[in-house]
Design an enzyme around this catalytic site. Structure first.
Site, PDB file in Angstrom:
ATOM      1  CE  LYS A   5     131.555  63.063  67.739  1.00  0.00           C
ATOM      2  NZ  LYS A   5     130.780  63.572  68.745  1.00  0.00           N
ATOM      3  CG  ASP A  10     132.182  61.113  71.015  1.00  0.00           C
ATOM      4  OD1 ASP A  10     130.986  61.761  71.354  1.00  0.00           O
ATOM      5  OD2 ASP A  10     131.988  59.869  70.603  1.00  0.00           O
TER       6      ASP A  10
HETATM    7  P1  NDP Z   1     133.137  57.724  77.235  1.00  0.00           P
HETATM    8  O1  NDP Z   1     134.345  57.005  76.709  1.00  0.00           O
HETATM    9  O2  NDP Z   1     133.528  58.298  78.452  1.00  0.00           O
HETATM   10  O3  NDP Z   1     132.255  56.285  77.988  1.00  0.00           O
HETATM   11  C1  NDP Z   1     131.774  55.518  76.909  1.00  0.00           C
HETATM   12  C2  NDP Z   1     130.899  54.384  77.749  1.00  0.00           C
HETATM   13  O4  NDP Z   1     129.971  53.713  76.945  1.00  0.00           O
HETATM   14  C3  NDP Z   1     131.728  53.485  78.633  1.00  0.00           C
HETATM   15  O5  NDP Z   1     130.767  52.979  79.405  1.00  0.00           O
HETATM   16  C4  NDP Z   1     131.734  52.624  77.405  1.00  0.00           C
HETATM   17  O6  NDP Z   1     132.210  51.123  77.791  1.00  0.00           O
HETATM   18  C5  NDP Z   1     130.614  52.514  76.710  1.00  0.00           C
HETATM   19  N1  NDP Z   1     130.625  51.948  75.313  1.00  0.00           N
HETATM   20  C6  NDP Z   1     131.097  52.710  74.379  1.00  0.00           C
HETATM   21  N2  NDP Z   1     130.979  51.998  73.159  1.00  0.00           N
HETATM   22  C7  NDP Z   1     130.280  51.076  73.634  1.00  0.00           C
HETATM   23  C8  NDP Z   1     129.487  49.736  72.729  1.00  0.00           C
HETATM   24  N3  NDP Z   1     130.053  49.699  71.447  1.00  0.00           N
HETATM   25  N4  NDP Z   1     128.921  48.958  73.616  1.00  0.00           N
HETATM   26  C9  NDP Z   1     128.498  49.109  74.780  1.00  0.00           C
HETATM   27  N5  NDP Z   1     129.100  50.197  75.364  1.00  0.00           N
HETATM   28  C10 NDP Z   1     129.943  51.220  74.745  1.00  0.00           C
HETATM   29  O7  NDP Z   1     132.297  58.217  76.404  1.00  0.00           O
HETATM   30  P2  NDP Z   1     131.348  59.387  76.993  1.00  0.00           P
HETATM   31  O8  NDP Z   1     130.734  59.309  77.971  1.00  0.00           O
HETATM   32  O9  NDP Z   1     131.830  60.618  76.555  1.00  0.00           O
HETATM   33  O10 NDP Z   1     130.496  59.327  75.469  1.00  0.00           O
HETATM   34  C11 NDP Z   1     129.169  58.315  75.745  1.00  0.00           C
HETATM   35  C12 NDP Z   1     128.087  58.852  74.635  1.00  0.00           C
HETATM   36  O11 NDP Z   1     127.676  60.102  74.808  1.00  0.00           O
HETATM   37  C13 NDP Z   1     128.359  58.656  73.325  1.00  0.00           C
HETATM   38  O12 NDP Z   1     127.456  58.386  72.047  1.00  0.00           O
HETATM   39  C14 NDP Z   1     128.751  60.008  72.762  1.00  0.00           C
HETATM   40  O13 NDP Z   1     129.200  60.241  71.503  1.00  0.00           O
HETATM   41  C15 NDP Z   1     127.820  60.801  73.666  1.00  0.00           C
HETATM   42  N6  NDP Z   1     128.231  62.360  73.968  1.00  0.00           N
HETATM   43  C16 NDP Z   1     129.306  62.732  74.544  1.00  0.00           C
HETATM   44  C17 NDP Z   1     129.507  63.874  74.962  1.00  0.00           C
HETATM   45  C18 NDP Z   1     130.709  64.520  75.565  1.00  0.00           C
HETATM   46  O14 NDP Z   1     130.803  65.525  75.673  1.00  0.00           O
HETATM   47  N7  NDP Z   1     131.509  63.279  76.026  1.00  0.00           N
HETATM   48  C19 NDP Z   1     128.692  64.846  74.363  1.00  0.00           C
HETATM   49  C20 NDP Z   1     127.298  64.511  73.763  1.00  0.00           C
HETATM   50  C21 NDP Z   1     127.088  63.218  73.134  1.00  0.00           C
HETATM   51  P3  NDP Z   1     133.536  50.552  77.464  1.00  0.00           P
HETATM   52  O15 NDP Z   1     134.515  51.155  78.626  1.00  0.00           O
HETATM   53  O16 NDP Z   1     133.482  49.051  77.862  1.00  0.00           O
HETATM   54  O17 NDP Z   1     133.929  50.777  76.109  1.00  0.00           O
HETATM   55  O1  2IT Z   2     128.656  64.585  70.719  1.00  0.00           O
HETATM   56  C1  2IT Z   2     128.960  65.581  71.069  1.00  0.00           C
HETATM   57  O2  2IT Z   2     128.162  66.649  71.231  1.00  0.00           O
HETATM   58  C2  2IT Z   2     130.501  65.845  71.884  1.00  0.00           C
HETATM   59  N1  2IT Z   2     131.012  64.737  71.769  1.00  0.00           N
HETATM   60  C3  2IT Z   2     130.859  66.888  72.337  1.00  0.00           C
HETATM   61  C4  2IT Z   2     131.497  67.847  71.122  1.00  0.00           C
HETATM   62  C5  2IT Z   2     132.295  69.232  71.648  1.00  0.00           C
HETATM   63  O3  2IT Z   2     132.757  69.749  70.718  1.00  0.00           O
HETATM   64  O4  2IT Z   2     132.195  69.516  72.915  1.00  0.00           O
END
Ligand code: NDP
Ligand code: 2IT
Length: 445
Positions: free
Chosen positions: A125, A165
């Protein structure tokens, strides 16, 4: 814990100011104690001590110039946690809260998640305390280029393959990929989540959200239930939340709430996803703007209140520790039947225990959100073949992978006498694969 307590004690001593990392390690060690009992040879070979220490941690300065001509300095990280079963693989988080404790927790989780996918990817990461919010495209580009200038020395298609992420989406991956290519003069699959015209995989954008729904659908169906007619609350409104909403709706569920870090919206008519996509994906706006278009919807400041909305299924898709014990108790009191973690570690340990002790169907992050990284690994395969599969082909593989993760987590839990506990099952199934590989590969003196 008997055998593994000393491992946890040394993690606490060595990483005293990293509560998220300690939390993630505690949750895993508590559930794999029976594995240590069954495998004294793994204890003997120090597998447990080794797996909690990253193979390599890179911390670097990221200088860039803002639109006013002022020099800004951020801190960049890459945690190369474990390469026993494949190149390091995991996303890049850009958020002001980023420090080594958050990236180590995420890198540690990634080891087991990636093993669960059944694909050959190790755990890593990275990220930075850079805040993309309110920055111009040009500022984001200059930051990404500077970040990649250093990161490029440590990654590669067969070494370490970063992806998106929080805060890192298609725009950031584009700027980073362009800089890597300039520096190295090679067009390889060094990043995933790339644009579809330049090596990206169809369905990667949708994969984490869709995968979460495939996983929870398999879980519900196994228990004689389904998403049809269910009321669903989803936190966040980013990549994972949007595509979780899309698939939940296609399964016949009614998604009534979404949030961002400022607050949440509630729409009794069901979320209009086209409106959300326009606000979040096109304009990079705030979720409260939804109410300007949808007069029946309400907006409430503060994001935790979202868990007070009555629902059948809760899908936390925002960030770590967004559901604490109090929120978990409210969800249970309001009759929640299933909780599926789209975000990484969104539930505190006390919240997880609340769900498990109340018989809630609980899909833990490592299993339930593995669809994103699994599809990233499919993107790597396509890049290696210089070929691309159709959306339907990738989506079918994703569904298959998520159903297998569900089955494997159930089986591992049952094998160790913890039937129905997918937290234990996912940790054990992921751990055993990595432990076997580490054991076979010996210790480097
Ligand atoms: P994005 O940046 O696209 O969206 C994040 C969302 O979560 C936004 O709505 C954001 O709001 C909110 N958020 C972020 N930080 C906080 C916080 N501290 N408190 C409250 N709300 C918060 O990220 P993703 O959708 O990609 O990621 C969301 C989650 O999923 C994370 O935990 C990530 O690690 C996990 N994840 C992502 C993957 C991927 O493929 N993208 C894969 C597996 C897991 P705001 O805009 O106000 O910051
Ligand atoms: O938390 C996760 O699994 C991710 N943000 C996706 C990682 C990836 O390599 O696609």
């Amino acid at each position: 814990m008997k055998i593994l307590q000393s491992v946890l004690d040394s993690v606490m001593k060595r990483n005293p100011n990293e509560p998220e990392f300690i939390q993630a390690v505690t949750e895993v060690l508590e559930t794999i104690e029976p594995v240590a009992e069954k495998h004294p040879e793994w204890v003997e070979a120090g597998i447990f001590e080794r797996i909690v220490e990253p193979e390599r941690q890179i911390i670097f300065r990221v200088p860039w110039v803002d639109d006013a001509g002022k020099v800004q300095v951020n801190r960049g990280f890459r945690i190369q946690f474990n390469s026993a079963i494949g190149p390091y693989k995991g996303g890049i988080r850009l958020h002001p809260s980023v420090y080594s404790g958050i990236l180590k927790f995420l890198g540690f989780e990634q080891i087991f998640k990636n093993a669960l996918t059944g694909l050959p990817i190790g755990g890593g990461k990275g990220g930075s305390d850079f805040d993309p919010k309110g920055k111009s495209d040009a500022e984001v580009m200059r930051f990404c280029q500077s970040f990649m200038t250093e990161l490029s020395k440590h990654i590669g298609a067969d070494t370490d393959v970063p992806a998106g992420d929080i805060g890192t989406g298609a725009r950031e991956i584009g700027y980073m990929y362009g800089q890597y290519k300039r520096l190295r003069n090679e067009f390889t699959g060094v990043l995933t989540g790339k644009g579809l015209d330049w090596g990206g995989s169809l369905a990667r954008k949708e994969a984490t959200g869709y995968g979460l729904l495939y996983f929870m659908d398999a879980y519900l169906k196994d228990k004689g239930m389904s998403f049809e007619g269910k009321t669903v609350v989803i936190s966040g409104s980013g990549n994972v939340a949007i595509y979780a909403t899309e698939k939940a709706q296609s399964f016949g569920a009614k998604v009534v709430a979404l949030s961002d870090s400022n607050g949440y919206i509630y729409d009794p008519d069901g979320i209009d996803l086209a409106v959300v996509k326009e606000i979040k994906e096109v304009r990079r706006g705030r979720i409260k703007e939804y109410c300007d278009v949808k007069p029946n919807a309400t907006y409430t400041e503060g994001c935790r209140g979202i868990w007070t909305i009555k629902c059948d299924v809760a899908l936390p898709c925002a960030t770590q520790n967004e559901i604490d014990e109090e929120s978990a108790k409210i969800l249970v009191a309001n009759g929640v039947q299933a909780v599926g973690e789209g975000a990484n570690m969104p539930s505190t340990i006390a919240a997880i225990n609340t769900f498990l002790s109340n018989g809630i169907l609980f899909g833990p992050a490592k299993a339930a959100n593995a669809g994103g990284v699994a599809t990233s690994a499919l993107e790597m395969s396509q890049n290696s073949m210089r070929y691309s599969w159709t959306f339907e082909e990738v989506d079918a593989k994703l569904k298959d992978i998520m159903e297998n993760i569900y089955k494997n987590a159930c089986k591992a839990a049952a094998d160790y006498g913890m039937d129905g506990n997918l937290v234990a099952g996912a940790n054990i199934a992921g751990f055993e694969k990595v432990a076997r590989a580490m054991y076979a590969q010996g210790i480097a003196y």
